[in-house]
Design a protein around this motif. Structure first.
Motif, PDB file in Angstrom:
ATOM      1  N   VAL A  94       0.848  -1.200   0.000  1.00 14.25           N
ATOM      2  CA  VAL A  94       0.000   0.000   0.000  1.00 14.25           C
ATOM      3  C   VAL A  94       0.878   1.243   0.000  1.00 14.25           C
ATOM      4  CG1 VAL A  94      -1.777   1.315   1.209  1.00 14.25           C
ATOM      5  CG2 VAL A  94      -1.830  -1.196   1.259  1.00 14.25           C
ATOM      6  N   GLN A  95       0.590   2.165  -0.927  1.00 11.54           N
ATOM      7  CA  GLN A  95       1.275   3.453  -0.987  1.00 11.54           C
ATOM      8  C   GLN A  95       0.262   4.547  -0.675  1.00 11.54           C
ATOM      9  OE1 GLN A  95       4.762   3.802  -2.036  1.00 11.54           O
ATOM     10  NE2 GLN A  95       4.508   5.814  -1.090  1.00 11.54           N
ATOM     11  N   GLU A  96       0.449   5.213   0.455  1.00  9.61           N
ATOM     12  CA  GLU A  96      -0.462   6.300   0.868  1.00  9.61           C
ATOM     13  C   GLU A  96       0.112   7.637   0.439  1.00  9.61           C
ATOM     14  OE1 GLU A  96      -0.730   9.723   2.953  1.00  9.61           O
ATOM     15  OE2 GLU A  96       0.557   8.325   4.042  1.00  9.61           O
ATOM     16  N   SER A  97      -0.710   8.468  -0.194  1.00 13.89           N
ATOM     17  CA  SER A  97      -0.261   9.771  -0.690  1.00 13.89           C
ATOM     18  C   SER A  97      -1.318  10.836  -0.413  1.00 13.89           C
ATOM     19  CB  SER A  97       0.038   9.706  -2.193  1.00 13.89           C
ATOM     20  OG  SER A  97       0.971   8.683  -2.485  1.00 13.89           O
ATOM     21  N   ALA A  98      -1.789  10.890   0.823  1.00 12.83           N
ATOM     22  CA  ALA A  98      -2.795  11.877   1.218  1.00 12.83           C
ATOM     23  C   ALA A  98      -2.142  13.241   1.412  1.00 12.83           C
ATOM     24  CB  ALA A  98      -3.484  11.421   2.506  1.00 12.83           C
ATOM     25  N   PRO A  99      -2.948  14.310   1.500  1.00 13.79           N
ATOM     26  CA  PRO A  99      -2.392  15.650   1.730  1.00 13.79           C
ATOM     27  C   PRO A  99      -1.546  15.719   3.000  1.00 13.79           C
ATOM     28  CG  PRO A  99      -4.688  15.798   1.060  1.00 13.79           C
ATOM     29  CD  PRO A  99      -4.407  14.340   1.283  1.00 13.79           C
ATOM     30  N   GLU A 100      -0.611  16.665   3.017  1.00 16.62           N
ATOM     31  CA  GLU A 100       0.337  16.797   4.134  1.00 16.62           C
ATOM     32  C   GLU A 100      -0.322  17.498   5.332  1.00 16.62           C
ATOM     33  OE1 GLU A 100       4.155  16.001   4.337  1.00 16.62           O
ATOM     34  OE2 GLU A 100       2.865  14.510   3.408  1.00 16.62           O
ATOM     35  N   LEU A 102      -0.897  16.428   9.373  1.00 19.32           N
ATOM     36  CA  LEU A 102      -0.465  15.394  10.305  1.00 19.32           C
ATOM     37  C   LEU A 102      -1.627  14.591  10.870  1.00 19.32           C
ATOM     38  CD1 LEU A 102       1.769  13.961  11.794  1.00 19.32           C
ATOM     39  CD2 LEU A 102       1.737  15.789  13.517  1.00 19.32           C
ATOM     40  N   GLU A 103      -2.684  15.251  11.316  1.00 19.84           N
ATOM     41  CA  GLU A 103      -3.809  14.520  11.900  1.00 19.84           C
ATOM     42  C   GLU A 103      -4.484  13.620  10.869  1.00 19.84           C
ATOM     43  OE1 GLU A 103      -4.578  14.072  15.010  1.00 19.84           O
ATOM     44  OE2 GLU A 103      -2.852  15.322  15.498  1.00 19.84           O
ATOM     45  N   LEU A 104      -4.555  14.101   9.632  1.00 16.38           N
ATOM     46  CA  LEU A 104      -5.118  13.283   8.562  1.00 16.38           C
ATOM     47  C   LEU A 104      -4.248  12.050   8.327  1.00 16.38           C
ATOM     48  CD1 LEU A 104      -7.003  12.694   6.176  1.00 16.38           C
ATOM     49  CD2 LEU A 104      -5.604  14.253   4.785  1.00 16.38           C
ATOM     50  N   LYS A 105      -2.944  12.253   8.281  1.00 11.41           N
ATOM     51  CA  LYS A 105      -2.031  11.124   8.090  1.00 11.41           C
ATOM     52  C   LYS A 105      -2.193  10.105   9.215  1.00 11.41           C
ATOM     53  CE  LYS A 105       0.718  12.488   4.544  1.00 11.41           C
ATOM     54  NZ  LYS A 105       0.911  11.736   3.289  1.00 11.41           N
ATOM     55  N   ARG A 106      -2.276  10.595  10.454  1.00 15.08           N
ATOM     56  CA  ARG A 106      -2.400   9.685  11.602  1.00 15.08           C
ATOM     57  C   ARG A 106      -3.653   8.827  11.498  1.00 15.08           C
ATOM     58  NH1 ARG A 106      -0.737  14.056  16.279  1.00 15.08           N
ATOM     59  NH2 ARG A 106       1.498  13.554  16.358  1.00 15.08           N
ATOM     60  N   SER A 107      -4.771   9.475  11.255  1.00 13.31           N
ATOM     61  CA  SER A 107      -6.029   8.728  11.219  1.00 13.31           C
ATOM     62  C   SER A 107      -6.091   7.806  10.013  1.00 13.31           C
ATOM     63  CB  SER A 107      -7.216   9.690  11.215  1.00 13.31           C
ATOM     64  OG  SER A 107      -7.189  10.538  10.071  1.00 13.31           O
ATOM     65  N   LEU A 108      -5.578   8.258   8.876  1.00 17.25           N
ATOM     66  CA  LEU A 108      -5.627   7.446   7.659  1.00 17.25           C
ATOM     67  C   LEU A 108      -4.724   6.220   7.778  1.00 17.25           C
ATOM     68  CD1 LEU A 108      -6.640   7.028   4.793  1.00 17.25           C
ATOM     69  CD2 LEU A 108      -4.834   8.556   3.983  1.00 17.25           C
ATOM     70  N   ALA A 110      -3.827   4.765  10.517  1.00 13.43           N
ATOM     71  CA  ALA A 110      -4.455   3.856  11.479  1.00 13.43           C
ATOM     72  C   ALA A 110      -5.562   3.057  10.804  1.00 13.43           C
ATOM     73  CB  ALA A 110      -5.009   4.658  12.654  1.00 13.43           C
ATOM     74  N   GLU A 111      -6.347   3.725   9.972  1.00 11.26           N
ATOM     75  CA  GLU A 111      -7.422   3.042   9.248  1.00 11.26           C
ATOM     76  C   GLU A 111      -6.853   2.017   8.270  1.00 11.26           C
ATOM     77  OE1 GLU A 111     -11.405   4.173   6.585  1.00 11.26           O
ATOM     78  OE2 GLU A 111     -10.091   5.762   7.360  1.00 11.26           O
ATOM     79  N   LEU A 112      -5.774   2.380   7.595  1.00  9.72           N
ATOM     80  CA  LEU A 112      -5.155   1.457   6.644  1.00  9.72           C
ATOM     81  C   LEU A 112      -4.576   0.232   7.352  1.00  9.72           C
ATOM     82  CD1 LEU A 112      -3.336   3.967   4.267  1.00  9.72           C
ATOM     83  CD2 LEU A 112      -5.199   2.420   3.648  1.00  9.72           C
ATOM     84  N   ALA A 113      -3.927   0.463   8.491  1.00  6.65           N
ATOM     85  CA  ALA A 113      -3.348  -0.652   9.236  1.00  6.65           C
ATOM     86  C   ALA A 113      -4.419  -1.615   9.722  1.00  6.65           C
ATOM     87  CB  ALA A 113      -2.533  -0.125  10.416  1.00  6.65           C
ATOM     88  N   ALA A 114      -5.624  -1.085   9.994  1.00 12.30           N
ATOM     89  CA  ALA A 114      -6.725  -1.941  10.448  1.00 12.30           C
ATOM     90  C   ALA A 114      -7.394  -2.674   9.291  1.00 12.30           C
ATOM     91  CB  ALA A 114      -7.754  -1.091  11.193  1.00 12.30           C
ATOM     92  N   ALA A 115      -7.398  -2.056   8.102  1.00 13.36           N
ATOM     93  CA  ALA A 115      -8.145  -2.621   6.973  1.00 13.36           C
ATOM     94  C   ALA A 115      -7.319  -3.555   6.097  1.00 13.36           C
ATOM     95  CB  ALA A 115      -8.707  -1.489   6.106  1.00 13.36           C
ATOM     96  N   THR A 116      -5.998  -3.406   6.121  1.00 14.92           N
ATOM     97  CA  THR A 116      -5.120  -4.175   5.238  1.00 14.92           C
ATOM     98  C   THR A 116      -4.806  -5.537   5.835  1.00 14.92           C
ATOM     99  OG1 THR A 116      -4.141  -2.082   4.533  1.00 14.92           O
ATOM    100  CG2 THR A 116      -2.941  -4.060   3.975  1.00 14.92           C
ATOM    101  N   ARG A 117      -4.581  -6.523   4.977  1.00 12.47           N
ATOM    102  CA  ARG A 117      -4.247  -7.864   5.455  1.00 12.47           C
ATOM    103  C   ARG A 117      -3.033  -7.833   6.374  1.00 12.47           C
ATOM    104  NH1 ARG A 117      -2.701 -11.346   0.924  1.00 12.47           N
ATOM    105  NH2 ARG A 117      -2.148  -9.408  -0.139  1.00 12.47           N
ATOM    106  N   PRO A 118      -2.976  -8.704   7.361  1.00 17.78           N
ATOM    107  CA  PRO A 118      -1.858  -8.724   8.304  1.00 17.78           C
ATOM    108  C   PRO A 118      -0.509  -8.829   7.589  1.00 17.78           C
ATOM    109  CG  PRO A 118      -3.607 -10.150   9.084  1.00 17.78           C
ATOM    110  CD  PRO A 118      -3.991  -9.727   7.696  1.00 17.78           C
ATOM    111  N   GLY A 119       0.416  -7.998   8.017  1.00 22.77           N
ATOM    112  CA  GLY A 119       1.769  -8.052   7.485  1.00 22.77           C
ATOM    113  C   GLY A 119       2.028  -7.239   6.240  1.00 22.77           C
ATOM    114  N   VAL A 120       0.989  -6.795   5.543  1.00 24.67           N
ATOM    115  CA  VAL A 120       1.199  -5.998   4.330  1.00 24.67           C
ATOM    116  C   VAL A 120       1.837  -4.667   4.716  1.00 24.67           C
ATOM    117  CG1 VAL A 120       0.051  -4.743   2.463  1.00 24.67           C
ATOM    118  CG2 VAL A 120      -0.660  -7.073   3.029  1.00 24.67           C
TER     119      VAL A 120
END
Length: 323
Positions: A94-100, A102-108, A110-120
């Motif tokens: 997964v490559q995340e490229s959201a706007p710069e 900080l709070e958006l990056k943190r929440s996004l 966290a959401e990605l880590a919860a939604a993505t298959r383990p270890g990805v």
């Protein structure tokens, strides 16, 4: 303590990449991964994201065709997912490229880590934030790394990779190897550094340029020409350190430092940023408009892309694009 995060596949076995955020950087990553022969699933919450992304990829494709896409590479291998969860469901990376922000990056993240298959492994394209500051909300932060590209990601080889305090070192090693397989030139950093390496060097030059414009010492055109017609020609194939070492002749860097070292005390640079007031802002905007002349944004992008390709070809760095 870093969390152990065994990857679900080897870097060489990645087949599907998820790109979260489809702006200039995210879209550039999409174009790069497509050209390397990957299946790409993208997601962006903006309403017209798909149209914008497909236009961006289409605009990048002629340059990528010059380089030579990987076997099976196709714009048709791009899918836009309706939700973030669906975008990452089958992703091997997964490559995340959201706007710069900080709070958006943190929440996004966290959401990605919860939604993505383990270890990805999940990489952020952040241009300045340390991963330690971005991974604070993630339940499984061990697989979160920084994968900082340079624009446009589909042409500029560099990517800087570094983890945070809670990142598993194996995730950093995995990401570095994956980017290498995916055709990037990788710097794996030993420690976090705000702005990373290349941006800090670029920022120093940028601040001095702003000072010169603000003080009426040089125009935007003068500044750009001073690089493209001067040190930029050397920097395309030899960095500033080796370039300066050559200034010392056969004595190398030692002679250069002994001879020119005292000039470091001279008032040649002002690394504190100038006040970006309205006058300086207008001077920079007007100067760039004059420098661009009749060329449109698309014209400038095409000229930049062709220039990068020509330099890469001339310096023998296009390499193989086949996976």
């Amino acid at each position: 303590m870093p969390e152990t995060t065994p990857a679900p596949c080897a870097p060489e076995d990645v087949r599907r990449v998820a790109c979260i955020g489809a702006g200039v950087i995210g879209g550039g990553w999409v174009a790069h991964f497509l050209a390397r022969g990957y299946d790409v699933t993208a997601w962006d919450p903006v309403a017209d994201a798909e149209d914008r992304l497909r236009r961006l990829v289409a605009a990048a494709w002629p340059a990528l065709e010059q380089i030579g896409p990987a076997d099976g590479a196709s714009q048709d291998r791009l899918t836009l997912a309706p939700t973030l969860a669906e975008a990452v469901a089958e992703a091997d990376f997964v490559q995340e490229s959201a706007p710069e922000k900080l709070e958006l990056k943190r929440s996004l993240l966290a959401e990605l880590a919860a939604a993505t298959r383990p270890g990805v492994v999940i990489a952020s394209s952040t241009s300045g934030y340390p991963m330690t500051d971005m991974q604070t909300a993630a339940e499984h932060p061990g697989r979160l790394v920084v994968g900082h590209p340079f624009n446009p990601p589909y042409l500029i080889p560099l990517v800087e990779v570094v983890g945070g305090e809670r990142t598993d070192p194996e995730a950093v090693a995995w990401a570095s190897r994956f980017y290498d397989v995916a055709g990037k030139s990788v710097i794996t950093m030993d420690r976090e550094l705000p702005g990373f390496i290349a941006n800090r060097l670029q920022e120093a030059l940028w601040r001095e340029a702003l000072h010169m414009v603000a003080n009426g010492e040089a125009t935007v055109e003068d500044i750009d020409a001073s690089i493209t017609e001067g040190p930029g020609l050397r920097w395309a194939f030899m960095g500033p350190c080796l370039t300066f070492a050559l200034a010392g002749g056969e004595g190398g860097m030692a002679h250069m430092l002994d001879h020119f070292g005292p000039s470091l005390k001279s008032p040649w640079t002002r690394l504190e940023a100038p006040e970006l007031d309205r006058a300086l802002r207008d001077a920079m905007v007007d100067g760039c408009r004059e420098a661009a002349g009749d060329r449109t944004y698309a014209d400038l992008v095409a000229a930049r892309d062709q220039g990068v390709i020509d330099v890469l070809r001339a310096t023998g760095r296009l390499g193989s694009t086949r996976r």
